[in-house]
Design a protein around this motif. Sequence first.
Motif, PDB file in Angstrom:
ATOM      1  N   MET A   1       0.832  -1.207   0.000  1.00 35.58           N
ATOM      2  CA  MET A   1       0.000   0.000   0.000  1.00 35.58           C
ATOM      3  C   MET A   1       0.860   1.246   0.000  1.00 35.58           C
ATOM      4  O   MET A   1       0.384   2.342  -0.098  1.00 35.58           O
ATOM      5  N   ALA A   4       0.888   4.079  -2.668  1.00 29.35           N
ATOM      6  CA  ALA A   4      -0.250   4.976  -2.843  1.00 29.35           C
ATOM      7  C   ALA A   4      -0.195   6.169  -1.895  1.00 29.35           C
ATOM      8  O   ALA A   4      -1.027   7.024  -1.926  1.00 29.35           O
ATOM      9  N   ARG A   5       0.777   6.156  -1.014  1.00 33.36           N
ATOM     10  CA  ARG A   5       0.833   7.248  -0.044  1.00 33.36           C
ATOM     11  C   ARG A   5       1.289   8.548  -0.670  1.00 33.36           C
ATOM     12  O   ARG A   5       2.050   8.551  -1.629  1.00 33.36           O
ATOM     13  N   GLY A   6       0.867   9.624  -0.083  1.00 32.19           N
ATOM     14  CA  GLY A   6       1.389  10.926  -0.480  1.00 32.19           C
ATOM     15  C   GLY A   6       1.140  11.211  -1.941  1.00 32.19           C
ATOM     16  O   GLY A   6       2.054  11.467  -2.705  1.00 32.19           O
ATOM     17  N   SER A   7      -0.120  11.149  -2.347  1.00 32.58           N
ATOM     18  CA  SER A   7      -0.440  11.424  -3.734  1.00 32.58           C
ATOM     19  C   SER A   7      -0.018  12.851  -4.073  1.00 32.58           C
ATOM     20  O   SER A   7      -0.130  13.754  -3.263  1.00 32.58           O
ATOM     21  N   ASP A 242      -9.921   2.819  12.959  1.00 30.10           N
ATOM     22  CA  ASP A 242      -9.671   1.854  11.895  1.00 30.10           C
ATOM     23  C   ASP A 242      -9.626   2.580  10.554  1.00 30.10           C
ATOM     24  O   ASP A 242      -8.719   2.380   9.754  1.00 30.10           O
ATOM     25  N   ALA A 243     -10.595   3.466  10.341  1.00 30.93           N
ATOM     26  CA  ALA A 243     -10.649   4.180   9.069  1.00 30.93           C
ATOM     27  C   ALA A 243      -9.493   5.150   8.909  1.00 30.93           C
ATOM     28  O   ALA A 243      -9.221   5.604   7.805  1.00 30.93           O
ATOM     29  N   ARG A 244      -8.834   5.473  10.004  1.00 25.44           N
ATOM     30  CA  ARG A 244      -7.713   6.407   9.897  1.00 25.44           C
ATOM     31  C   ARG A 244      -6.379   5.689   9.902  1.00 25.44           C
ATOM     32  O   ARG A 244      -5.337   6.312  10.068  1.00 25.44           O
ATOM     33  N   GLY A 245      -6.425   4.384   9.762  1.00 27.89           N
ATOM     34  CA  GLY A 245      -5.181   3.653   9.525  1.00 27.89           C
ATOM     35  C   GLY A 245      -4.532   3.088  10.763  1.00 27.89           C
ATOM     36  O   GLY A 245      -3.385   2.664  10.721  1.00 27.89           O
ATOM     37  N   TYR A 246      -5.273   3.049  11.883  1.00 28.37           N
ATOM     38  CA  TYR A 246      -4.690   2.473  13.088  1.00 28.37           C
ATOM     39  C   TYR A 246      -4.436   0.985  12.848  1.00 28.37           C
ATOM     40  O   TYR A 246      -5.282   0.281  12.307  1.00 28.37           O
ATOM     41  N   ARG A 248      -2.142  -0.373  10.904  1.00 25.42           N
ATOM     42  CA  ARG A 248      -1.495  -0.777   9.654  1.00 25.42           C
ATOM     43  C   ARG A 248      -0.116  -1.309   9.981  1.00 25.42           C
ATOM     44  O   ARG A 248       0.604  -0.705  10.764  1.00 25.42           O
ATOM     45  N   LEU A 310       4.566   0.842  10.954  1.00 25.18           N
ATOM     46  CA  LEU A 310       4.937   1.837   9.948  1.00 25.18           C
ATOM     47  C   LEU A 310       5.061   3.208  10.564  1.00 25.18           C
ATOM     48  O   LEU A 310       5.518   4.133   9.936  1.00 25.18           O
ATOM     49  N   ARG A 311       4.573   3.326  11.785  1.00 27.65           N
ATOM     50  CA  ARG A 311       4.337   4.644  12.352  1.00 27.65           C
ATOM     51  C   ARG A 311       5.561   5.529  12.393  1.00 27.65           C
ATOM     52  O   ARG A 311       6.679   5.086  12.586  1.00 27.65           O
TER      53      ARG A 311
END
Lengths: 393, 554
Positions: A1, A4-7, A242-246, A248, A310-311
């Motif tokens: 994934m 896809a970060r930092g578009s 969860d929706a904010r990426g906790y 990952r 990843l944090r």
Amino acid sequence: MREARGSERPGLARPRPERGTPPAGVPVPRSRRALHPGAWWLWALALGTAATRTTNPLLLALLITVSGYVVAVRRPHTPWARSYGAFVKLAAAVLLLRLAFAVVLGSPIPGTHTLFTLPEVPLPDWAQGIRLGGRVTAEGLTFALYDALRLAALLICVGAANALASPSRLLKSLPGALYELGVAVVVALTFAPNLIADVRRLRAARRLRGRPDKGVRGLVQVGLPVLEGALERSVSLAAAMDARGYGRTAEVPPAVRRTTAALTLGGLLGVCAGTYGLLTAAGGSYGLPVLLAGLASALAGLRLGGRRTLRTRYRPDPWDARAWLVSASGAAVAALLIVAGSLDPGALRPGVVPLEPPTLPLWPAAAVLLGLLPAFVTPAPEAARDPRKEPTT
Amino acid sequence: MIRFENVSVTYDGAARPAVRDVDLEVPEGELVLVVGPSGVGKSTVLGAVSGLVPHFTGGTLHGRVTVAGRDTRTHKPRELADVVGTVGQDPLSHFVTDTVEDELAYGMESLGLAPDVMRRRVEETLDLLGLAGLRDRHISTLSGGQRQRVAIGSVLTPHPKVLVLDEPTSALDPAAAEEVLAVLQRLVHDLGTTVLMAEHRLERVVQYADQVVLMPGPGERPWTGAPAEVMAVSPVCPPVVELGRLAGWSPLPLTVRDARRRAAPLRDRLEGRGPGRDTAAPRTAPPAKRLLGRARKQTDGAPGPVAEVRSLAVRRDRVQALTRVDLTVSPGETVALMGRNGAGKSTLLGALVGLVAPASGSVRTGGAVPHRTRPRDLVRRVGLVPQEPRDLLYADTVAAECAAADRDAEAEPGTCRALLAELLPSVADDMHPRDLSEGQRLTLALAVVLTARPPLLLLDEPTRGLDYAAKARLTAILRRLAAEGHAIVLATHDVELAAELAHRVVLLAEGEVIADGPSAEVVVASPAFAPQVAKILAPQPWLTVSQVKEALER
């Protein structure tokens, strides 16, 4: 994934420097940032340690004053900082409770100055050594007071740490592998104030129904709705997190994963074995090395485990010169009082039999005053702003 | 960007699917609005985009949802976190940390962005949303509008391609709502963010939408189209559209500006007719038919005020919440308290029911000092329906709730149930209050409060989360209550509701009364608080579509 970060977008995203390069063109007004929370905790806990070394009421009062002064001038304007008052009240309650016990249950301290005599309750044989009521002596009460004051001072020091740096800020400095644990605690901590607000709101609502809003019954009846609300809120918070990426996690090679597990488990075993060795007579020789090896291995495991997360951390609190000064001032107070305790035990633990007024030993008192240092070296909290909700326009 | 292919969602234990056959495509950079009455599954559709439905909520999703090419079937919400930003209905339950700056950084920390990138984006977002002055503030000290902006900011920092918002402006005052919408506009126009949003307050948002998805009823196929097309047939629509339908304008105008340009003929027709309802004078004489038949009898002659507030000051947490407030409420009068979030509206209502003690000045409701009166006696003088009506409800069935209300108010058994049957005929006795819809719950709380027959009724933000149908029902109920001689004070951000109901509007700012007068005068004079009809037909003093309709039929 990660790809896809930092578009890249017009407007917001500028060419992004690679990780690890120094921030370019970003102003870093560090002075604004508060002191590292760990420094405050070390300072406060050191004062607490100092408090446990003495029963001299004058020294203890001085310690309480010193910590209270620093809190008064340096606590930030956050809701959390108001917990200091609660700790002071708790300390007062402990003091009163200890005195009440000394009056009712008597005291092992022999004394000649009888203040008054309570009727003694006869107890059966098996309760030998316990006394209910009876003579209350000035010596016994004084001893209880000194003892309780020590505990109260310790509590107030913990309260000071709480007020100066909220535990949630402290938890943010945890290593990456323990991060998820830290978040759990932070969330739990932020829930407490919400829960209190809920209780208040629901008790107010009882008034609207025409039921008394005070008293224990009122509190019990709102219990269920409050818990229900808390549960619902935790579920929606979990969804938001969860929706904010906790949670990952990065892909790590299986070899690294296995090594992590082996290091952590082995390390913990080593720590256990080492501690056992230190505590038993037989293992004096191998205890310490095994303990240290275990610790090292566990730490290595933690560090390796950090790779899975990843944090990154946003503006971690820096441990700077001021942090050193603050923690050193606390440590100095503790160390000097420990030394003073062994050099001049009489001054730090004034006797109660025979009863005599406590005197203020001069140089331990001067040592306690060192604890005032943070009031001068740390930045003042920002001026109290009107905490009124600001106009939204 | 977002594609729904034949999607149906059935929650566990539900007999029917919550949404059925949703086919939807949202191209990149569009702002798409999901509209429909309460309970048609708007939140389910939004949740499906972020993957929370069904990964988090449970249930079964048939069909396929893809976001930026990623299938939500195989991607958990956390793996979509970098493309979808979601803000739920209640921003408070969205916050993980305790200060604004940390909150903005939280999402980026989870995604593992480099510290310098995080720092830059936090600063950019603080500026973009106008939060720079609040960066160190504790979230619990923020107002509603600020919280909503922080919540939006916190999902913006990871630069998602899609933003999903569930009722972002419902809890906000008109100015704060416009601020939030301006930010969304900017994101869509400047950054090409795709926004999918559900909102009941269509008058605020419909003009910004590129597409509208109408969900007409539970389990019915939604359909998609240009806003004007959809609004022409939608069961829910803002006053501007209603007026357009009434006047037969085609294509329908969606903005006040478009409507004004066509309104000249209508203004001519209305010239000289004057609003039918005399909004300025409270009607003290009760009409022949009484809804409840038991509102307290007015004494003959000039009725005394039911509430009197004299130079009231209230301090809360060392903040001056109210300063020198004067307010008199007469029987039969409906007063709307308006003003931005945090202006002191709720505090004033609280003072009227004795929840807050005055620091100075005096409050009298029904001749008693509220904060010194026993709750049992006070309920007969004044009743408050709080912002969250659920706070008033304790029991686990509607019937038990009604029985408890009768006991609390020392009313005849069955009083509350009879009231409820009049206000809300459809509700079953054995329902759990939690399972009621937002509007039903509000009505139940209203019935509970009315059981004690208070002559003064207070409502705090009654229309939050209500759809147009529920709002119309509430309006009718409150009108009848006012006609029977109940005095009503409502704190609201909803200018349309105030225009429909209120005889008098009191504007608060910074804890002071800055305007107090007949609705038509106060509301029309303020650009932020004027209802759409007033803006369209200005300078004529029309406030609501129903007034215009009545006048045209005369």
